[in-house]
Design an enzyme around this catalytic site. Structure first.
Site, PDB file in Angstrom:
ATOM      1  N   ASP A  37       0.830  -1.266  -0.017  1.00  0.00           N
ATOM      2  CA  ASP A  37       0.069   0.159   0.080  1.00  0.00           C
ATOM      3  C   ASP A  37       0.851   1.273   0.008  1.00  0.00           C
ATOM      4  O   ASP A  37       0.333   2.210   0.548  1.00  0.00           O
ATOM      5  CB  ASP A  37      -0.966  -0.058   1.346  1.00  0.00           C
ATOM      6  CG  ASP A  37      -0.406   0.005   2.460  1.00  0.00           C
ATOM      7  OD1 ASP A  37       1.142  -0.139   2.349  1.00  0.00           O
ATOM      8  OD2 ASP A  37      -0.818   0.292   3.661  1.00  0.00           O
ATOM      9  N   HIS A 242      27.891   4.300 -13.202  1.00  0.00           N
ATOM     10  CA  HIS A 242      26.798   4.438 -12.788  1.00  0.00           C
ATOM     11  C   HIS A 242      26.719   3.666 -11.426  1.00  0.00           C
ATOM     12  O   HIS A 242      25.635   3.287 -11.116  1.00  0.00           O
ATOM     13  CB  HIS A 242      25.603   4.634 -13.463  1.00  0.00           C
ATOM     14  CG  HIS A 242      25.488   5.842 -14.493  1.00  0.00           C
ATOM     15  ND1 HIS A 242      24.579   5.941 -15.671  1.00  0.00           N
ATOM     16  CD2 HIS A 242      26.116   7.169 -14.341  1.00  0.00           C
ATOM     17  CE1 HIS A 242      24.702   6.992 -16.090  1.00  0.00           C
ATOM     18  NE2 HIS A 242      25.802   7.823 -15.490  1.00  0.00           N
ATOM     19  N   ASP A 259      30.279  10.640  -5.819  1.00  0.00           N
ATOM     20  CA  ASP A 259      29.782  11.567  -6.905  1.00  0.00           C
ATOM     21  C   ASP A 259      27.962  11.756  -5.901  1.00  0.00           C
ATOM     22  O   ASP A 259      27.199  10.845  -5.882  1.00  0.00           O
ATOM     23  CB  ASP A 259      29.251  10.951  -8.231  1.00  0.00           C
ATOM     24  CG  ASP A 259      29.039  12.063  -8.997  1.00  0.00           C
ATOM     25  OD1 ASP A 259      28.149  12.879  -8.621  1.00  0.00           O
ATOM     26  OD2 ASP A 259      28.838  11.713 -10.284  1.00  0.00           O
ATOM     27  N   ASP A 270      25.731  18.970  -7.850  1.00  0.00           N
ATOM     28  CA  ASP A 270      26.405  17.827  -8.261  1.00  0.00           C
ATOM     29  C   ASP A 270      27.915  17.835  -8.235  1.00  0.00           C
ATOM     30  O   ASP A 270      28.455  18.480  -8.846  1.00  0.00           O
ATOM     31  CB  ASP A 270      25.923  17.743  -9.946  1.00  0.00           C
ATOM     32  CG  ASP A 270      26.243  16.474 -10.419  1.00  0.00           C
ATOM     33  OD1 ASP A 270      26.832  15.381  -9.828  1.00  0.00           O
ATOM     34  OD2 ASP A 270      26.063  16.438 -11.755  1.00  0.00           O
ATOM     35  N   HIS A 349      33.156   9.520 -20.896  1.00  0.00           N
ATOM     36  CA  HIS A 349      32.077  10.259 -20.720  1.00  0.00           C
ATOM     37  C   HIS A 349      32.099  11.758 -21.118  1.00  0.00           C
ATOM     38  O   HIS A 349      33.250  12.257 -21.199  1.00  0.00           O
ATOM     39  CB  HIS A 349      31.308  10.039 -19.272  1.00  0.00           C
ATOM     40  CG  HIS A 349      32.139  10.634 -18.132  1.00  0.00           C
ATOM     41  ND1 HIS A 349      32.087  12.032 -18.140  1.00  0.00           N
ATOM     42  CD2 HIS A 349      32.850  10.118 -17.235  1.00  0.00           C
ATOM     43  CE1 HIS A 349      33.119  12.311 -16.612  1.00  0.00           C
ATOM     44  NE2 HIS A 349      33.606  10.696 -16.334  1.00  0.00           N
ATOM     45  N   HIS A 353      27.275  18.888 -18.394  1.00  0.00           N
ATOM     46  CA  HIS A 353      25.788  18.911 -18.430  1.00  0.00           C
ATOM     47  C   HIS A 353      25.038  20.060 -17.574  1.00  0.00           C
ATOM     48  O   HIS A 353      25.639  20.644 -16.715  1.00  0.00           O
ATOM     49  CB  HIS A 353      24.849  17.575 -18.009  1.00  0.00           C
ATOM     50  CG  HIS A 353      25.049  17.232 -16.516  1.00  0.00           C
ATOM     51  ND1 HIS A 353      24.459  17.808 -15.455  1.00  0.00           N
ATOM     52  CD2 HIS A 353      26.024  16.373 -15.964  1.00  0.00           C
ATOM     53  CE1 HIS A 353      24.788  17.294 -14.368  1.00  0.00           C
ATOM     54  NE2 HIS A 353      25.988  16.328 -14.375  1.00  0.00           N
ATOM     55  N   HIS A 360      20.427  16.579 -14.304  1.00  0.00           N
ATOM     56  CA  HIS A 360      20.617  16.728 -15.686  1.00  0.00           C
ATOM     57  C   HIS A 360      19.763  17.580 -16.302  1.00  0.00           C
ATOM     58  O   HIS A 360      18.369  17.125 -16.765  1.00  0.00           O
ATOM     59  CB  HIS A 360      20.790  15.573 -16.358  1.00  0.00           C
ATOM     60  CG  HIS A 360      21.695  14.433 -15.912  1.00  0.00           C
ATOM     61  ND1 HIS A 360      21.910  13.108 -16.265  1.00  0.00           N
ATOM     62  CD2 HIS A 360      23.085  14.676 -15.296  1.00  0.00           C
ATOM     63  CE1 HIS A 360      22.920  12.653 -15.903  1.00  0.00           C
ATOM     64  NE2 HIS A 360      23.662  13.544 -15.159  1.00  0.00           N
ATOM     65  N   GLU A 378      33.284  17.866 -15.133  1.00  0.00           N
ATOM     66  CA  GLU A 378      33.571  16.842 -14.682  1.00  0.00           C
ATOM     67  C   GLU A 378      34.301  15.754 -15.481  1.00  0.00           C
ATOM     68  O   GLU A 378      33.881  14.479 -15.658  1.00  0.00           O
ATOM     69  CB  GLU A 378      32.207  16.138 -14.522  1.00  0.00           C
ATOM     70  CG  GLU A 378      31.039  16.047 -15.397  1.00  0.00           C
ATOM     71  CD  GLU A 378      29.872  15.393 -14.913  1.00  0.00           C
ATOM     72  OE1 GLU A 378      30.033  14.341 -14.369  1.00  0.00           O
ATOM     73  OE2 GLU A 378      28.862  15.854 -14.989  1.00  0.00           O
ATOM     74  N   TYR A 382      39.712   6.933 -15.825  1.00  0.00           N
ATOM     75  CA  TYR A 382      39.465   5.613 -15.138  1.00  0.00           C
ATOM     76  C   TYR A 382      40.332   4.307 -15.772  1.00  0.00           C
ATOM     77  O   TYR A 382      40.344   4.287 -17.053  1.00  0.00           O
ATOM     78  CB  TYR A 382      38.065   5.216 -15.796  1.00  0.00           C
ATOM     79  CG  TYR A 382      37.007   6.417 -15.334  1.00  0.00           C
ATOM     80  CD1 TYR A 382      36.370   6.600 -13.970  1.00  0.00           C
ATOM     81  CD2 TYR A 382      36.838   7.481 -16.310  1.00  0.00           C
ATOM     82  CE1 TYR A 382      35.532   7.422 -13.725  1.00  0.00           C
ATOM     83  CE2 TYR A 382      36.060   8.396 -15.988  1.00  0.00           C
ATOM     84  CZ  TYR A 382      35.325   8.736 -14.682  1.00  0.00           C
ATOM     85  OH  TYR A 382      34.568   9.554 -14.241  1.00  0.00           O
ATOM     86  N   ARG A 391      37.387  10.954 -10.685  1.00  0.00           N
ATOM     87  CA  ARG A 391      36.468  12.085 -11.210  1.00  0.00           C
ATOM     88  C   ARG A 391      36.534  13.230 -10.376  1.00  0.00           C
ATOM     89  O   ARG A 391      36.444  13.153  -9.289  1.00  0.00           O
ATOM     90  CB  ARG A 391      35.145  11.538 -11.551  1.00  0.00           C
ATOM     91  CG  ARG A 391      34.142  12.766 -12.255  1.00  0.00           C
ATOM     92  CD  ARG A 391      32.913  12.155 -13.106  1.00  0.00           C
ATOM     93  NE  ARG A 391      31.911  11.707 -12.047  1.00  0.00           N
ATOM     94  CZ  ARG A 391      31.734  10.181 -12.157  1.00  0.00           C
ATOM     95  NH1 ARG A 391      32.472   9.456 -12.751  1.00  0.00           N
ATOM     96  NH2 ARG A 391      30.931   9.935 -11.032  1.00  0.00           N
ATOM     97  N   GLU A 393      34.462  16.984 -10.085  1.00  0.00           N
ATOM     98  CA  GLU A 393      33.166  17.664 -10.531  1.00  0.00           C
ATOM     99  C   GLU A 393      32.849  18.919  -9.720  1.00  0.00           C
ATOM    100  O   GLU A 393      32.623  18.744  -8.643  1.00  0.00           O
ATOM    101  CB  GLU A 393      32.146  16.686 -10.867  1.00  0.00           C
ATOM    102  CG  GLU A 393      30.843  17.242 -11.305  1.00  0.00           C
ATOM    103  CD  GLU A 393      29.551  16.173 -11.319  1.00  0.00           C
ATOM    104  OE1 GLU A 393      29.616  15.161 -10.619  1.00  0.00           O
ATOM    105  OE2 GLU A 393      28.768  16.367 -12.317  1.00  0.00           O
TER     106      GLU A 393
END
Ligand code: GLY
Ligand code: MN
Ligand code: MN
Length: 423
Positions: A37, A242, A259, A270, A349, A353, A360, A378, A382, A391, A393
């Site tokens: 519920d 991610h 991150d 961010d 990447h 953004h 985003h 950012e 890697y 990274r 950012e």
């Protein structure tokens, strides 16, 4: 806090860009089922919040600037409240409170929409509806915006249906001073959480213990939500872009990539930082970290009016390429074989953004930068074979002169990080 006049101005802007004799609707987000519920925690549709300041579910905004009856030019429909709802769910907004927040005088119950609709639609030729047009969003279910659209199309097939999103996007892209202040607050709480982690991190803790420190710092400041699922990735996990499982042990000698960002007043921060689990970078880690930092510092300088994300990515790719050669990760032969994309082996990447109500945020890779836009910067390197991903950012405000780093006071230099971890 955002003021009523902020929301009023946003509606004025949208109304100005509607064709003559138009009506526009913006829905609140669906309440999404979790299990049993329960629903997932409600998060307001960013466009509806931007135009009204209302965070409550089951809300609908109607704008009809040319309606002959001035009272019908702007209506906010809300859910009813009652003693019973108050007892089970807590107090819901009254009409008066809704008016005070949004500046909309005419507040009605959602259940009154059906009886008002014929009149509202009669005076309109065009119907503007706001769909989520984020390029990363795939409409995998029949969401409230689609249901609303299809319902209206069946009832009023002779009206012209149009996109509201481009109008709202053009306004959302440029942040006002008020919005920048809200973003700065989100960044402040994010900074505090990072500093807390610097004191806490040590070898053999689990990644989720760091996540818990961040969440603790947010909640004790009234921040109910992360702006997105936080990433706490030690060692090789940092190479999973991610990664959100956050459940591995941070080993002595690992770097930990984090991150995360606070959501304050629906605006996102961010941040990414990478720290050594034991408080001391190895020489190799320092070399790679410094390369990322060099790229970031140069990249920020390139974030100027007229640039686009696509152009920035290309420029940063070149800078990254030369840093990767300097630290021996790429050779002249790699460049010969792979050309100007050789860097993608270690940096896969984009650099940037848009940010704002969504992490985003609205805007595309071809949107030209203008003063008041906020974007991330950012870069990362890697290297799974070395168990490391780095990274860094920051969130950057575009201005008429130099870009402003809104995260300039969040520790990033190697010595600063080491010092704060060992104090
Ligand atoms: N936190 C998501 C991103 O950096 O894009
Ligand atoms: Mn980002
Ligand atoms: Mn991020």
């Amino acid at each position: 806090m955002l003021t009523t006049s902020f929301f009023e101005n946003n509606r004025k802007y949208v109304s100005k860009f509607l064709e003559i004799n138009s009506i526009a609707f913006v829905n609140s987000n669906d309440e999404l089922p979790r299990n049993g519920d329960q629903n997932h925690i409600f998060r307001q549709n960013s466009d509806l919040f931007y135009l009204t300041g209302i965070n409550q579910e089951q809300t609908l905004l109607m704008l009809s600037p040319n309606h002959p009856d001035p009272r019908k030019r702007e209506i906010l429909f809300i859910r009813p409240t009652s003693k019973k709802i108050e007892i089970w769910e807590g107090k819901k907004l009254t009409r008066k409170e809704t008016s005070e927040i949004s500046g909309i005088k005419n507040v009605k119950l959602l259940s009154e929409l059906d009886s008002l609709l014929p009149d509202l639609m009669f005076y309109a030729e065009n119907v503007y509806l706001s769909l989520n047009e984020n390029l990363g969003y795939s409409r995998f279910y029949n969401d409230i915006d689609l249901r609303f659209l299809n319902d209206l199309k069946i009832k009023y097939p002779l009206h012209v249906f149009r996109r509201l999103s481009p109008i709202i996007v053009s306004k959302r892209l440029i942040k006002t001073e008020e919005e920048i202040e809200v973003l700065k607050k989100a960044i402040k709480f994010t900074n505090n959480a990072f500093k807390r982690v610097l004191k806490f991190a040590k070898p053999n803790i689990v990644e989720y213990e760091i996540e818990a420190e961040i969440t603790h710092e947010f909640i004790r400041n009234g921040i109910k939500s992360h702006a997105y699922e936080p990433i706490v990735a030690s060692g090789k996990n940092a190479c999973i872009l991610h990664y959100t499982s956050n459940n591995k042990v941070c080993k002595n000698g690992d770097l930990i990539l984090m991150d995360f960002g606070a959501e304050y007043n629906n605006y996102a921060a961010d941040l990414s930082r990478t720290i050594p689990a034991n408080g001391k970078f190895t020489e190799r880690q320092k070399t790679v970290y410094q390369a990322v930092l060099n790229v970031q510092k140069k990249a920020i300088k390139l974030m100027v009016v007229g640039k686009t994300i696509n152009i920035l990515n290309k420029e940063v790719g070149e800078i990254m390429q030369s840093e990767l050669i300097k630290i021996g990760l790429l050779s002249e032969k790699d460049i010969e074989d792979k050309g100007d994309k050789a860097y993608k082996k270690y940096y896969l990447h984009g650099t940037s953004h848009f940010m704002g109500l969504d992490v985003h945020d609205v805007g595309t890779k071809d949107t030209k930068f203008e003063p008041g836009m906020v974007l991330t910067c950012e870069p990362g390197i890697y290297i799974p074979e070395e168990n490391m991903g780095i990274r860094l950012e920051d969130d950057i405000l575009i201005t008429n002169s130099k870009p402003i780093n809104l995260m300039a006071n969040i520790p990033i230099e190697i010595e600063e990080i080491e010092q704060l971890m060992n104090d």
